[in-house]
Design a protein around this motif. Structure first.
Motif, PDB file in Angstrom:
ATOM      1  N   LYS A 133       0.822  -1.212   0.000  1.00  0.00           N
ATOM      2  CA  LYS A 133       0.000   0.000   0.000  1.00  0.00           C
ATOM      3  C   LYS A 133       0.857   1.264   0.000  1.00  0.00           C
ATOM      4  O   LYS A 133       0.573   2.218  -0.712  1.00  0.00           O
ATOM      5  CB  LYS A 133      -0.909   0.029   1.247  1.00  0.00           C
ATOM      6  CG  LYS A 133      -2.100  -0.899   1.184  1.00  0.00           C
ATOM      7  CD  LYS A 133      -2.763  -1.038   2.537  1.00  0.00           C
ATOM      8  CE  LYS A 133      -3.832   0.011   2.764  1.00  0.00           C
ATOM      9  NZ  LYS A 133      -5.018  -0.152   1.914  1.00  0.00           N
ATOM     10  N   LEU A 134       1.881   1.247   0.825  1.00  0.00           N
ATOM     11  CA  LEU A 134       2.602   2.494   1.059  1.00  0.00           C
ATOM     12  C   LEU A 134       3.913   2.597   0.293  1.00  0.00           C
ATOM     13  O   LEU A 134       4.327   3.684  -0.082  1.00  0.00           O
ATOM     14  CB  LEU A 134       2.897   2.667   2.549  1.00  0.00           C
ATOM     15  CG  LEU A 134       1.685   2.876   3.448  1.00  0.00           C
ATOM     16  CD1 LEU A 134       2.114   3.057   4.878  1.00  0.00           C
ATOM     17  CD2 LEU A 134       0.867   4.078   2.975  1.00  0.00           C
ATOM     18  N   VAL A 135       4.590   1.468   0.100  1.00  0.00           N
ATOM     19  CA  VAL A 135       5.921   1.565  -0.483  1.00  0.00           C
ATOM     20  C   VAL A 135       5.885   1.248  -1.973  1.00  0.00           C
ATOM     21  O   VAL A 135       6.084   2.124  -2.816  1.00  0.00           O
ATOM     22  CB  VAL A 135       6.913   0.634   0.229  1.00  0.00           C
ATOM     23  CG1 VAL A 135       8.304   0.819  -0.334  1.00  0.00           C
ATOM     24  CG2 VAL A 135       6.902   0.900   1.722  1.00  0.00           C
ATOM     25  N   THR A 187      -5.972   3.338  -5.102  1.00  0.00           N
ATOM     26  CA  THR A 187      -5.713   4.724  -4.703  1.00  0.00           C
ATOM     27  C   THR A 187      -4.610   4.853  -3.658  1.00  0.00           C
ATOM     28  O   THR A 187      -4.271   5.954  -3.246  1.00  0.00           O
ATOM     29  CB  THR A 187      -6.998   5.320  -4.108  1.00  0.00           C
ATOM     30  OG1 THR A 187      -7.517   4.390  -3.154  1.00  0.00           O
ATOM     31  CG2 THR A 187      -8.032   5.574  -5.183  1.00  0.00           C
ATOM     32  N   ASP A 188      -4.059   3.726  -3.210  1.00  0.00           N
ATOM     33  CA  ASP A 188      -3.003   3.797  -2.202  1.00  0.00           C
ATOM     34  C   ASP A 188      -1.806   4.578  -2.738  1.00  0.00           C
ATOM     35  O   ASP A 188      -1.531   4.544  -3.936  1.00  0.00           O
ATOM     36  CB  ASP A 188      -2.552   2.385  -1.820  1.00  0.00           C
ATOM     37  CG  ASP A 188      -3.606   1.684  -0.981  1.00  0.00           C
ATOM     38  OD1 ASP A 188      -4.301   2.384  -0.229  1.00  0.00           O
ATOM     39  OD2 ASP A 188      -3.748   0.462  -1.112  1.00  0.00           O
ATOM     40  N   ASP A 201       6.878   3.614  -5.627  1.00  0.00           N
ATOM     41  CA  ASP A 201       6.428   3.399  -7.001  1.00  0.00           C
ATOM     42  C   ASP A 201       6.153   4.721  -7.715  1.00  0.00           C
ATOM     43  O   ASP A 201       6.565   4.924  -8.855  1.00  0.00           O
ATOM     44  CB  ASP A 201       5.157   2.545  -7.022  1.00  0.00           C
ATOM     45  CG  ASP A 201       5.472   1.081  -6.847  1.00  0.00           C
ATOM     46  OD1 ASP A 201       6.665   0.773  -6.632  1.00  0.00           O
ATOM     47  OD2 ASP A 201       4.547   0.253  -6.911  1.00  0.00           O
ATOM     48  N   SER A 202       5.462   5.631  -7.007  1.00  0.00           N
ATOM     49  CA  SER A 202       5.123   6.881  -7.687  1.00  0.00           C
ATOM     50  C   SER A 202       6.376   7.708  -7.926  1.00  0.00           C
ATOM     51  O   SER A 202       6.468   8.423  -8.925  1.00  0.00           O
ATOM     52  CB  SER A 202       4.080   7.662  -6.894  1.00  0.00           C
ATOM     53  OG  SER A 202       4.518   7.830  -5.577  1.00  0.00           O
ATOM     54  N   LYS A 242      -0.737  -3.568 -11.133  1.00  0.00           N
ATOM     55  CA  LYS A 242      -2.028  -3.834 -10.509  1.00  0.00           C
ATOM     56  C   LYS A 242      -1.880  -4.847  -9.390  1.00  0.00           C
ATOM     57  O   LYS A 242      -2.575  -4.817  -8.391  1.00  0.00           O
ATOM     58  CB  LYS A 242      -2.998  -4.381 -11.567  1.00  0.00           C
ATOM     59  CG  LYS A 242      -3.694  -3.280 -12.352  1.00  0.00           C
ATOM     60  CD  LYS A 242      -4.989  -3.824 -12.938  1.00  0.00           C
ATOM     61  CE  LYS A 242      -5.230  -3.292 -14.327  1.00  0.00           C
ATOM     62  NZ  LYS A 242      -5.014  -4.228 -15.421  1.00  0.00           N
ATOM     63  N   MET A 243      -0.986  -5.786  -9.605  1.00  0.00           N
ATOM     64  CA  MET A 243      -0.795  -6.855  -8.622  1.00  0.00           C
ATOM     65  C   MET A 243       0.635  -6.793  -8.096  1.00  0.00           C
ATOM     66  O   MET A 243       1.504  -6.226  -8.752  1.00  0.00           O
ATOM     67  CB  MET A 243      -0.999  -8.225  -9.304  1.00  0.00           C
ATOM     68  CG  MET A 243      -2.435  -8.555  -9.633  1.00  0.00           C
ATOM     69  SD  MET A 243      -3.356  -8.940  -8.146  1.00  0.00           S
ATOM     70  CE  MET A 243      -2.589 -10.479  -7.651  1.00  0.00           C
TER      71      MET A 243
END
Lengths: 254, 407, 335
Positions: free
Chosen positions: B81-83, B151-152, B157-158, B165-166
């Motif tokens: 979710k976060l990383v 939406t996490d 990643d960003s 997606k997975m």
């Protein structure tokens, strides 16, 4: 005279009001074989347990090599150089004979804790070869890969002796090493202990019932009765001491 | 134990790797040759291998290992979710957190041995489970379970402009056969590691602790750090399994931490053979395979299967059999559990050894038999009031003035 | 102050259940030396004795009521429980009192189950390691609860207390306390007292207590301790079962209620002192009350989630600080 290795100073121990030991003073000198004898209930086992720090004395102090023993955990006491052979053998029954000895060697080498994770516990390595030799020396060479738990009682004791010696201790405590043995086996044990003494010069404290063993091995003897030291000295002095004869020899008719 | 050479171990590892690689072909004839199931074999295999390091080597029976699996899952999902959707950070975080939790729980629980250790670990695991449903809902999302959303934020990643997606490993999605082989590689690594631990002086030390903890003290070993290390390691293996579980199905729920889940890993380990290298993996395979087969059966299938039986008998037979399949799989599981403990305490591996008449290290007296040492060097007699079959060394005297009266 | 009293009362009935289960666990452990992970399942089986009896009593048959007719003239068909049809008001009474009446069913059933389990399974594990005992009884617990699930389904089946005690007692304006909980508390006290009286006052109990102290010696005296311990296991099963029967109006029974209670009762046993019967009882009530206090809103606001973990926390602290538990004998778990 050799310096003192184990110094027991004015030790008292009471169990629920019962005086197991009162005012015991004892010096074990380096390199001697010291026997502690006495009739049943004299406090021998208590004294032995005090010597290795398992029982804390009610009063008095126990110094080994200048260090307080009381309050230390068994592994710490072992690390100081005290090895103990039990009356009922304490061994790793589910490990093979050689593994037992190798464990003892590793502990001596590595101290109380070291995470040896990725090396190999290899019987063909240096430690393993030394262990095999030590076992062969005491006549256990044929049993290297047998489970220790399956050995006969006598062999278990011998194994325990090998394990203790493998740690290269400063002091070896033997708790009735010949209890329940036939005469021939007793003599073998005496020979073995003499041999060890001759080779290593190690300090030995021995608690024994059998006068034959005591007088064959001991340099000095301490006699306990009713929790007190009633005599101390070289074997000849003890043999002729009327107090001892009254308290002990008289009873046993040796 | 007979001496086993390094070469033999490498051959074993090689064969194991080969078996994992050929998994799809090996399991196809028994109807298990599809990725989802094989993936489960691999993941729970890792869990059981880790558990075996503790239980198999030291004899300390933990009833709370599912807590580490659960924590691993939650940590992995949070990492997704976060990383990043990448697997490696997730595994890192899971193993770390599971290890820390194991350190805390082990530090306390290992002060006791025998059944008290089992109850302590059970209490801790229940505590974690209850907390996951109550106070920790912000972290665990309670009964709904924690899932990965589009939406996490996924900061790493960003920042890198990566999106998937997975969960992925180096861009490969952890699904289907790719997923199986990724888990398979981790399983092989876990197996190799456990092999190394078994053969190491550390492993021998653990076995010695299991055999006679008193002697350890008199031999100059401090048992507790060794036990704690083993506990933390097995917790980390469980965390790793939890991370993989989350990667193949990015949803973490508290039910993974329930004590029945802890019981399952115990079963898988003893079914295969606690204290053996291959045992836990085999046990896992058997349990997961039967779970899969049995729970898929229904009455129609049973009727078809027993079509050769005369009509009058068939219906009750099918009715009876249906108790054990489908939802009734748990019943079968319980029966297997009992049967293994009663008839095959050494597990499948012992059975195989017996068949081949290979000399095998006999089962070790495990729980309750090894008194532990206390801080003051006093022996804690982990003894039960009527433990009448123990050596008799620590027998209680009949201290009350109870006079037994003959009947 | 009102809230304070209410929490104590709330804690007492839960504590009663803990105490009863822990008592059985301790009996089996103290005498047989067996760690019984299936004990919670016995509690659950007891609860389902009540469900079974209720189902049997409320089985309905269709009768034609000749005195009444449907709007279009044919005789009215009514469904009546057959018990009521056969026994009239007596039947009504039976149905109303099905929970307490279940005790009569539960005693022989649970005794039988206990004896069968001990003779058929547990006795083979006396000399096996505790790990094996834990594992086999754990498997047994799964089997028992799955069988119940197959028969009764997975959903909780609510049971009602007899009408006369279905209301609540208004202690003050703000405190209401359901009558049934008072009944449960009284019941658990009576059962506990009965068990203690049995152990203290009868010859049988004396032998059992002596056996708990030193089994070997009692065996040497030529007493067949084995058979007595079988009965003790049956007794433990009965106590657990009765606790389950009477708990049904408080908590609708489902198949996994045993597991939930088992973990807690082990904690109770550990806190009270492994092998100590008074300890189990004391700890049961104490922990029930503590848990009840921890679930007060004021406490939860201060320490969120404390109600969920307080019991485990206490167990951990007890095990570390005073390993023999509150009333455990010296020597058990200590040197």
């Amino acid at each position: 005279m050799n310096p003192t290795l184990l110094h027991i100073d004015n030790v008292h121990k009471t169990f629920a009001g019962l005086h197991a030991l009162s005012d015991v003073n004892l010096d074990i000198r380096e390199g001697e074989t010291h026997a502690i004898i006495g009739p049943n209930g004299a406090g021998k086992s208590t004294l032995l347990n005090v010597c290795v720090g398992v029982i804390a004395p009610t009063k008095g102090k126990v110094l080994f090599d200048g260090q307080q023993l009381t309050g230390r955990r068994p592994f710490e006491i072992n690390q100081l150089g005290v090895a103990r052979v039990f009356q009922t053998p304490e061994i790793f029954g589910d490990l093979t004979v050689i593994e037992n000895v190798m464990m003892a060697m590793l502990s001596h080498r590595d101290g109380a804790f070291r995470l040896r994770l990725l090396s190999r516990f290899d019987e063909r390595g240096q430690v393993g070869r030394r262990a095999a030799k030590a076992l062969a020396d005491l006549g256990l060479g044929d049993h290297l890969h047998h489970l220790a738990g399956a050995l006969s009682r006598g062999d278990k004791r011998r194994l325990e002796l090998v394990m203790s010696l493998a740690q290269d201790p400063k002091m070896l405590l033997l708790d009735e090493p010949t209890a329940g043995m036939a005469r021939a086996d007793t003599n073998t044990t005496i020979d073995i202990l003499r041999d060890i003494k001759r080779k290593t010069g190690i300090t030995i404290v021995i608690i024994e019932h059998d006068m034959h063993v005591v007088f064959s091995l001991a340099d000095r003897i301490t006699v306990l009765a009713g929790g007190r030291v009633i005599a101390q000295g070289v074997p000849e002095e003890i043999k002729g001491n009327p107090k001892v004869i009254e308290a002990y020899l008289g009873e046993e008719q040796v | 134990m007979k001496h086993i050479s390094k070469t033999a171990d490498f051959i074993l590892l090689g064969c194991f790797a080969l078996a994992v690689a050929l998994g799809p072909f090996i399991f196809a004839p028994i109807g298990a040759g599809y990725p989802d199931l094989l993936q489960k074999f691999a993941i729970y295999g890792i869990f059981a291998i880790g558990f075996n390091i503790l239980f198999g080597l030291t004899g300390y029976l933990s009833f709370g290992h599912a807590a580490f699996l659960g924590v691993g899952s939650y940590a992995a999902v949070w990492s997704f979710k976060l990383v990043s959707m990448e697997l490696l950070p997730a595994i890192g975080l899971s193993v770390l957190l599971a290890g820390l939790l194991a350190l805390a729980i082990g530090f306390v629980s290992l002060r006791r041995s025998g059944i008290y250790f089992s109850i302590l670990t059970l209490a801790f695991a229940q505590m974690c489970y209850n907390m996951a449903y109550s106070v920790l809902t912000p972290i665990t999302n309670g009964e709904t379970g924690l899932r990965v959303l589009r939406t996490d934020p996924r900061y790493l990643d960003s920042a890198l402009g990566y999106s998937a997606k997975m969960p992925t490993l180096f861009g490969l999605e952890i699904t289907g056969w790719t997923g199986y082989y990724i888990c398979g590689v981790v399983l092989i690594a876990a197996f190799g590691l456990s092999n190394a631990i078994f053969r190491s002086p550390f492993g021998m030390t653990l076995r010695a602790i299991k055999s006679n903890q008193n002697r350890m003290g008199y031999t100059g070993f401090n048992s507790r750090p060794y036990l704690l290390s083993a506990f933390v390691m097995s917790g980390m293996f469980a965390g790793l399994a939890g991370a993989l579980l989350a990667a193949t199905d990015p949803l973490a729920g508290a039910e993974r931490m329930q004590w029945t889940a802890s019981g399952e890993v115990v079963l898988m380990t003893i079914l295969g053979g606690a204290g053996t290298l291959l045992g836990p993996v085999i046990g896992t395979g058997i349990i997961k395979y039967f779970e899969n087969i049995f729970s898929a059966y229904n009455e129609t299938m049973l009727s078809a299967m027993f079509s050769f039986v005369p009509d009058g008998v068939r219906e009750p037979l099918v009715k009876f059999m249906s108790l054990f399949v489908g939802d009734g799989w748990q019943l079968t599981l319980g029966l297997i559990f009992m049967a293994v403990v009663i008839f095959l305490p050494g597990g499948v591996m012992e059975g195989v050894m017996r068949l081949f008449r290979v000399k095998h290290t006999p089962r070790v007296r495990s729980l309750g038999d090894s008194p532990q040492r206390d801080m003051l060097g006093e022996s804690i007699i982990e003894e039960m009031p009527s433990d009448y079959d123990s050596s008799g060394a620590h027998k209680h005297p009949a201290k009350n003035n109870v006079t037994p009266v003959a009947p | 102050m009102d809230a304070f009293i209410l929490q104590i009362l709330n804690g007492l009935d839960k504590g009663g259940a803990y105490a009863l289960i822990a008592l059985g666990l301790t009996l089996a452990f103290g005498t047989l030396g067996v760690v019984n992970f299936a004990h919670g399942a016995l509690f659950m089986l007891g609860a389902f004795c009540a469900v079974t009896l209720n189902k049997l009593l409320t089985y309905e048959i269709v009768r034609i009521d000749p005195t009444r007719t449907t709007p279009w003239g044919s005789p009215l068909e009514v469904k009546t429980p057959y018990v009521q049809a056969m026994l009239g008001d007596w039947g009504k009474f039976l149905i109303d009192y099905s929970v307490p009446v279940s005790i009569l069913l539960a005693i022989p059933v649970m005794l039988l189950i206990g004896l069968v389990l001990e003779r058929g399974l547990i006795r083979f594990f006396y000399k096996r390691p505790h790990a094996d005992q834990i594992l086999v009884t754990f498997g047994l617990a799964i089997v028992l609860q799955e069988i119940v699930k197959q028969i009764f389904g997975a959903n909780p089946i609510p049971q009602v207390a007899p009408h006369i005690v279905s209301g609540s007692l208004a202690l003050t304006d703000t405190i209401v306390y359901p009558y049934w909980r008072i009944v449960y508390l009284a019941f658990s006290v009576v059962v506990i007292a009965a068990v203690f009286a049995f152990l203290q006052l009868t010859t049988f109990g004396m032998v059992v207590r002596a056996g708990m102290q030193d089994r070997e010696t009692v065996g040497l005296l030529g007493i067949n301790i084995e058979r007595r311990f079988t009965i003790v296991f049956g007794l433990a099963a009965v106590v657990a079962g009765l606790a389950g029967v009477m708990y049904t109006p408080i908590l609708p029974p489902d198949y996994h209620m045993g597991m939930d209670f088992l973990v807690l009762s082990f904690v109770v046993v550990v806190v009270g002192g492994m092998g100590s019967l008074p300890g189990a009882v004391l700890a049961g009530f104490l922990l029930g009350i503590v848990q009840s206090f921890a679930s007060m809103n004021e406490v939860k606001a201060l320490l969120p989630g404390i109600d969920q973990i307080i019991i485990y926390l206490i167990a951990v602290i007890i095990l570390l600080v005073r390993p023999r538990g509150l009333l455990g004998r010296k020597g058990v778990m200590e040197s």
